[in-house]
Each structure stands twice: as C-alpha cells, then as structure tokens.
Write a protein that holds these residues in place. Structure first.
Motif, mmCIF file in Angstrom:
data_model
loop_
_atom_site.group_PDB
_atom_site.id
_atom_site.type_symbol
_atom_site.label_atom_id
_atom_site.label_comp_id
_atom_site.label_asym_id
_atom_site.label_seq_id
_atom_site.Cartn_x
_atom_site.Cartn_y
_atom_site.Cartn_z
ATOM 1 N N MET A 1 0.850 -1.181 0.000
ATOM 2 C CA MET A 1 0.000 0.000 0.000
ATOM 3 C C MET A 1 0.892 1.240 0.000
ATOM 4 S SD MET A 1 -3.369 0.010 -0.066
ATOM 5 C CE MET A 1 -3.913 1.477 0.822
ATOM 6 N N PRO A 2 0.492 2.309 -0.691
ATOM 7 C CA PRO A 2 1.219 3.571 -0.524
ATOM 8 C C PRO A 2 1.270 3.940 0.957
ATOM 9 C CG PRO A 2 -0.337 3.744 -2.346
ATOM 10 C CD PRO A 2 -0.614 2.431 -1.668
ATOM 11 N N ARG A 3 2.397 4.503 1.400
ATOM 12 C CA ARG A 3 2.617 4.922 2.780
ATOM 13 C C ARG A 3 2.761 3.754 3.750
ATOM 14 N NH1 ARG A 3 4.998 8.647 3.137
ATOM 15 N NH2 ARG A 3 4.237 9.282 5.174
ATOM 16 N N SER A 4 3.196 2.608 3.232
ATOM 17 C CA SER A 4 3.356 1.436 4.105
ATOM 18 C C SER A 4 4.797 1.247 4.564
ATOM 19 C CB SER A 4 2.903 0.166 3.371
ATOM 20 O OG SER A 4 3.688 -0.045 2.211
ATOM 21 N N GLY A 5 5.728 2.049 4.040
ATOM 22 C CA GLY A 5 7.138 1.905 4.405
ATOM 23 C C GLY A 5 8.008 1.474 3.249
ATOM 24 N N THR A 6 7.491 1.561 2.025
ATOM 25 C CA THR A 6 8.265 1.115 0.861
ATOM 26 C C THR A 6 9.513 1.976 0.646
ATOM 27 O OG1 THR A 6 6.796 2.420 -0.564
ATOM 28 C CG2 THR A 6 6.298 0.078 -0.349
ATOM 29 N N TYR B 1 -4.453 9.395 3.992
ATOM 30 C CA TYR B 1 -5.437 10.482 4.044
ATOM 31 C C TYR B 1 -4.779 11.837 4.285
ATOM 32 C CZ TYR B 1 -9.732 12.983 5.273
ATOM 33 O OH TYR B 1 -10.785 13.880 5.302
ATOM 34 N N LYS B 2 -3.757 11.871 5.120
ATOM 35 C CA LYS B 2 -3.195 13.168 5.528
ATOM 36 C C LYS B 2 -2.243 13.772 4.488
ATOM 37 C CE LYS B 2 1.090 12.059 7.942
ATOM 38 N NZ LYS B 2 1.933 12.388 9.095
ATOM 39 N N HIS B 3 -1.845 12.994 3.506
ATOM 40 C CA HIS B 3 -0.868 13.498 2.537
ATOM 41 C C HIS B 3 -1.535 14.050 1.276
ATOM 42 C CE1 HIS B 3 2.409 11.636 4.859
ATOM 43 N NE2 HIS B 3 3.143 12.511 4.228
ATOM 44 N N THR C 1 -7.092 8.441 -2.146
ATOM 45 C CA THR C 1 -6.661 8.860 -0.809
ATOM 46 C C THR C 1 -7.434 10.077 -0.294
ATOM 47 O OG1 THR C 1 -4.901 10.285 -1.704
ATOM 48 C CG2 THR C 1 -4.336 7.994 -1.229
ATOM 49 N N ASN C 2 -8.382 10.590 -1.065
ATOM 50 C CA ASN C 2 -9.131 11.774 -0.639
ATOM 51 C C ASN C 2 -10.343 11.446 0.219
ATOM 52 O OD1 ASN C 2 -7.449 13.596 -2.054
ATOM 53 N ND2 ASN C 2 -8.489 13.092 -3.966
ATOM 54 N N ASN C 3 -10.581 10.169 0.487
ATOM 55 C CA ASN C 3 -11.768 9.763 1.226
ATOM 56 C C ASN C 3 -11.462 8.477 2.001
ATOM 57 O OD1 ASN C 3 -14.336 7.822 1.009
ATOM 58 N ND2 ASN C 3 -15.071 9.938 1.193
ATOM 59 N N PHE C 4 -11.827 8.440 3.274
ATOM 60 C CA PHE C 4 -11.512 7.269 4.099
ATOM 61 C C PHE C 4 -12.132 5.989 3.560
ATOM 62 C CE2 PHE C 4 -10.577 10.308 7.669
ATOM 63 C CZ PHE C 4 -9.274 9.891 7.887
ATOM 64 N N ASP C 5 -13.382 6.052 3.130
ATOM 65 C CA ASP C 5 -14.043 4.847 2.615
ATOM 66 C C ASP C 5 -13.342 4.322 1.362
ATOM 67 O OD1 ASP C 5 -15.928 4.780 4.620
ATOM 68 O OD2 ASP C 5 -17.431 5.918 3.498
ATOM 69 N N ALA D 1 -2.450 2.933 10.590
ATOM 70 C CA ALA D 1 -1.360 3.861 10.268
ATOM 71 C C ALA D 1 -1.321 4.140 8.765
ATOM 72 C CB ALA D 1 -0.020 3.285 10.728
ATOM 73 N N VAL D 2 -1.550 3.098 7.974
ATOM 74 C CA VAL D 2 -1.536 3.252 6.512
ATOM 75 C C VAL D 2 -2.715 4.115 6.051
ATOM 76 C CG1 VAL D 2 -1.760 2.024 4.321
ATOM 77 C CG2 VAL D 2 -0.311 1.088 6.115
#
Length: 528
Positions: free
Chosen positions: A298-303, A407-409, A419-423, A401-402
């Motif tokens: 997933m994006p923002r997973s630590g890659t 969402y915050k970026h 990434t603009n919506n939690f759902d 965390a992911v």
C-alpha cells in the motif's frame, strides 16, 4: 504532379498568415480546429519546418506524444538547427520518459540559443529525472541567472532542495516565490513541508489570514493542506483536522473520482491471470542485465524506507518510484470495459527488455536495481512471467497507520485520488490485500513479506533477512542508509533522512477523537 522546388513569395505569405491564424487557435484552446487547418496545409507545404513543428505542438497539447515526436523529427529533417523544433522535441521526449534522448536535443537547442532560460530549466528537469541532482542544480541556477524571478524555476529548485534534505535552501526558494506572488497556493503548500512551525510562526500567521479569504477550490485545497501541517505541528489538532477534511472533501469533489473504476481494474487483472496463468515463465537470464527488486505494498506502508535500505548496499541502485509498468499496462486494463484485448502474457515478451532500456537511462552501474513503485502489486503476474531474475518484496504496516498516512498526505498523482476519502482508502486497501493473497496462491515465485513495525523494533535482524532474500550480503551501510546523499522523491523524504525510529505508526492516535468511525471500519475490514 511534382512539388515545386521553390515556393512562390505569395505562397510563403499565405503560409505565414495561415500559421499565425493556427497559432491563435492553439492559444484559444481550439486544438481540433487548429489541427484540421494545419494538416490541410501539409500537401501544399511538404517542406515547411515551421508547419511540422506547429502540428507537433498541437499533438503534444492533445497528449499524443508519439505523434508529436514524429512531427518534430520531420521538422528537423528539413531544418536540423531550428531552435524551436530542437527544444520541442527535447520537451516531448522528456515527457515520454526518454530522458537521455530529450537531453541530447535540448543541449543541441542550447548551442543555437545559449540564453534560453526555458531550455536550461527543462534540462534541469531531465537531469532530475535521471537522478542527477548535481547537474539539475547547475541547470536551474543557469536558468535563474537569465531570469532571476522566474517562479516556475524557483519552485522546481525549491522542490529539488527539499528532496535533497536541504530544507533551509528550499525555504529560501519558496519565500522568493511568495515575495513575487504572495498568494500562490502551491508555493505555500511546498513551504509548509520544509518549515518547522514550532520555531517559525510567520508563515502560520500568513496561512491563517489566507484561509479567511475567498479562493478558488484548487487554491483553497492547497492552502488548507498547508494550514493542516502548520496547525498540526503547532499542536492545534482540532483545527488541523478540520482544515484537512475540508481540503480532502474539496479535492474528492473536484477530482470526480469513482473508486469503482479502480476496483474494476483489480478484477480485470485477476481475471486475465486466471486465463493466462499457464503461460510459461520467461527463463532467459542474461548476465548483462541487472537484477530487479520490486518493492510493493500500500502507498505509505514503508516502501521508501525499505528501498533506501537496499539502495545503500554497494551492489544496488535506488530507482525510486518507476512509473514504467503502470504507464504501459494500466491503460490496457482501464480503457476497455471488458478487459484487455489480448489473451496471453506472451503479448508482452518485450516488456522486460523495454523496462531494462528505460531504467538503463538512470542506473549507475549496479548489479541490482530497486523499483519501489508501491502499486506495482497490480502487475505481479506480469513481473512473474516476464522478469525471470526478479525479487518481489511486499511491505506491510499497521492498517490504521496506513489509512491515516494516505489520508493526511497531498499526492499530486491522479492515480492516488482514492486517498481523498476514508471509505475509498479502505476499499482500495481491501482489494490490495485480496489481490496479494491471490498472487501468493497463483504464481510460482516467493513474495517476501516484511513488516514495517518489526523493522523499526529489530532492524538488524529484519535487514539481514531482507538482504538474504534478495541475494545480497550484509553491509553496515544498510543500517546507516540515512547518511547516503541523493534524491528522495516521495512523501517519506523527511523520515528516511533519519535513523530508523519507532512510533510513527501511532501518529494517527493524536487525531483519535476524529477517527473513531474510521478506526471501527478498519478493524472490521482490515484487522485480520
């Protein structure tokens, strides 16, 4: 009828008038009409370099880069030293990810016009794409020596400094931009990423003033993002979250993004593999080619962290997020409602060779090339069938965390509009998990799993095991990856310029009062 070798003065005047009319149509956004009028002139003026250059420019504006490149090349066969054609061809090649070729034509354009700030600027962009930050800095600086207040160059220079971890120099660039254009929202957002608001308050006050004003949605999104970061670092959590949510809701509305289109691509990829999984895996192991390591997740997973660790090894080169596979494959699965119009992995036997040619542009002589495009998890079937010497590493992290980090970026790429919506993030995450489970059961290749939290708790062991899987011997440099110079062109650039630390996966808890419903959905959907 033979084409006359000389064009009459009257015909030349008519051509000039027609070209001026077409240029006005291009400027007015009437590209289709401009193209019709321009192509009508081709038969009468088959030796007009200017005409071919203008037709190329129309195709480029339409996003038809290959055709544009063909026309710019035709123009240069007629006038090999025509500055505009040399420059335009260089720009089109750079935009088509052919960075070395683009650089070649741009350097020829500089010979014709050494004082073209546009050319110096684009050469800087080429060098940046080639991971050559030193020459990129030189080119941007030369462009600014010609036009010191050029906002576009100052902005790109500021971004480059931030990606090199030189935040003070980056701040100086964005402050210069805002001195010229005080309300430029993009510059405010970039400045927020390199400002320590616990020490500097001036920009925070400027943002507080700006969010009270009426703005167009695009500017408001960027200003509220900047204010979210400033208020968050200031400790004003409620106000930070409120502004982030407004920005996200605006961006979701403006993007007109529909997650269902994305999810359909996942299913088409899965169904394609089911039909074609009996395709024999390519086994041609040529020693001249580097070994490919694909880091997915997933994006923002630590890659980015895993890439920087591997890229610090003496035998490996960090390629960053290489968009090649997505550019080649995604349109084939997204543009046809029923799936791709091919029925075998054999259709893509050249994919490996084309990928190697692409990365050869940016690879310093190394045995391993590390590609950390997270969404390459979509293309694991293609990697398995066509990249015989590849390793695949999947990075996992605490789901909450992911979800929060996505969402915050602010992501510039349209591919990350989920990434603009939690759902939408949760739905995308579920499909990612499902597809990864599918690959594990349906390809004849190990996918190495690395857990981000475990990596931060026990880095020596986790790095050692990772290196073993990749066929690399232990090197101390992999523990001190943060000391390595170089570009980091992802949202994680600040984190990977520091030693491995614990706690980042708990950052979302500061906002827990606003995330109770999201946390419940994540636990019910992703906890397993």
């Amino acid at each position: 009828m033979k084409t006359p070798t000389k064009i009459s003065k009257q015909a030349t005047n008519n051509l000039t008038k027609n070209l001026e009319k077409i240029i006005k149509q291009i400027g007015g956004g009437k590209l289709k009409i401009a193209l019709v009028n321009a192509t009508k002139l081709e038969k009468s003026f088959p030796k007009s370099s200017s005409l071919f250059n203008i037709i190329g420019a129309i195709y480029f504006k339409q996003g038809r880069k290959k055709t544009a490149i063909n026309y710019y090349s035709k123009a240069l066969t007629i006038e090999p030293n025509a500055f505009e054609s040399l420059y335009n061809l260089g720009v089109a090649l750079n935009a088509s990810h052919k960075y070395r070729e683009g650089l070649n034509y741009l350097q020829k354009a500089l010979v014709v016009n050494p004082n073209s700030f546009h050319t110096h600027h684009t050469i800087g962009s080429c060098y940046k794409n080639l991971k050559d930050s030193e020459n990129a800095l030189v080119s941007y600086t030369r462009a600014l020596s010609i036009k010191p207040n050029q906002v576009s160059v100052l902005n790109d220079l500021g971004i480059l400094y931030s990606q090199l971890g030189e935040n003070k120099k980056s701040q100086e660039c964005f402050k210069k931009v805002l001195a010229i254009q005080p309300t430029l929202a993009m510059a405010h957002r970039h400045l927020s990423l390199v400002t320590d608001y616990q020490k500097e308050k001036t920009h925070l006050y400027e943002l507080e003033s700006l969010i009270k004003k009426q703005m167009n949605p695009i500017d408001e999104i960027q200003i509220r993002y900047a204010y979210f970061r400033a208020a968050s670092l200031e400790g004003n959590i409620n106000e930070a979250f409120r502004n982030l949510k407004i920005a996200k809701d605006l961006r979701k509305t403006h993007s007109k993004y529909d997650i269902q289109n994305e999810l359909e691509v996942f299913e088409k990829v899965r169904n394609f593999h089911k039909k074609c999984e009996k395709t024999n895996r390519k086994t041609d192991l040529r020693k001249s080619h580097v070994k490919n390591i694909f880091i997915v997740g997933m994006p923002r997973s630590g890659t980015t962290l895993v890439e920087q660790i591997l890229g610090s090894h003496s035998k490996a080169f960090s390629g960053g997020e290489v968009s090649f596979l997505g550019n080649e494959l995604y349109p084939k699965f997204s543009q046809n409602k029923t799936g791709p119009n091919f029925h075998s992995y054999n259709t893509f036997l050249t994919l490996y060779e084309d990928y190697q040619k692409f990365i050869k542009q940016i690879t310093i002589d190394a045995e391993y090339f590390v590609d950390k495009m997270p969404t390459n998890f979509l293309w694991i079937g293609f990697i398995n069938k066509t990249f015989s010497n590849s390793k695949i590493v999947n990075v996992r992290r605490d789901p909450m965390a992911v979800v929060w980090s996505n969402y915050k970026h602010y992501f510039s790429s349209k591919e990350l509009n989920f990434t603009n919506n939690f759902d939408d993030i949760i739905e995308f995450y579920k499909k990612y998990e499902s597809l990864m489970n599918f690959w594990k059961l349906n390809i004849d290749q190990e996918i190495y799993e690395i857990d981000y939290e475990q990596l931060t708790v026990n880095p020596d062991y986790e790095i050692c095991e990772l290196l073993k899987f990749c066929g690399l011997e232990w090197e101390e440099s992999c523990l001190s990856f943060y000391k390595k110079d170089g570009l980091v062109q992802t949202a994680s650039r600040d984190q990977v310029k520091k030693p491995i630390y614990q706690g980042s996966s708990s950052e979302w808890k500061k906002y827990s009062n606003h995330l109770e419903l999201v946390e419940a959905k994540v636990k019910s959907s992703l906890a397993s």
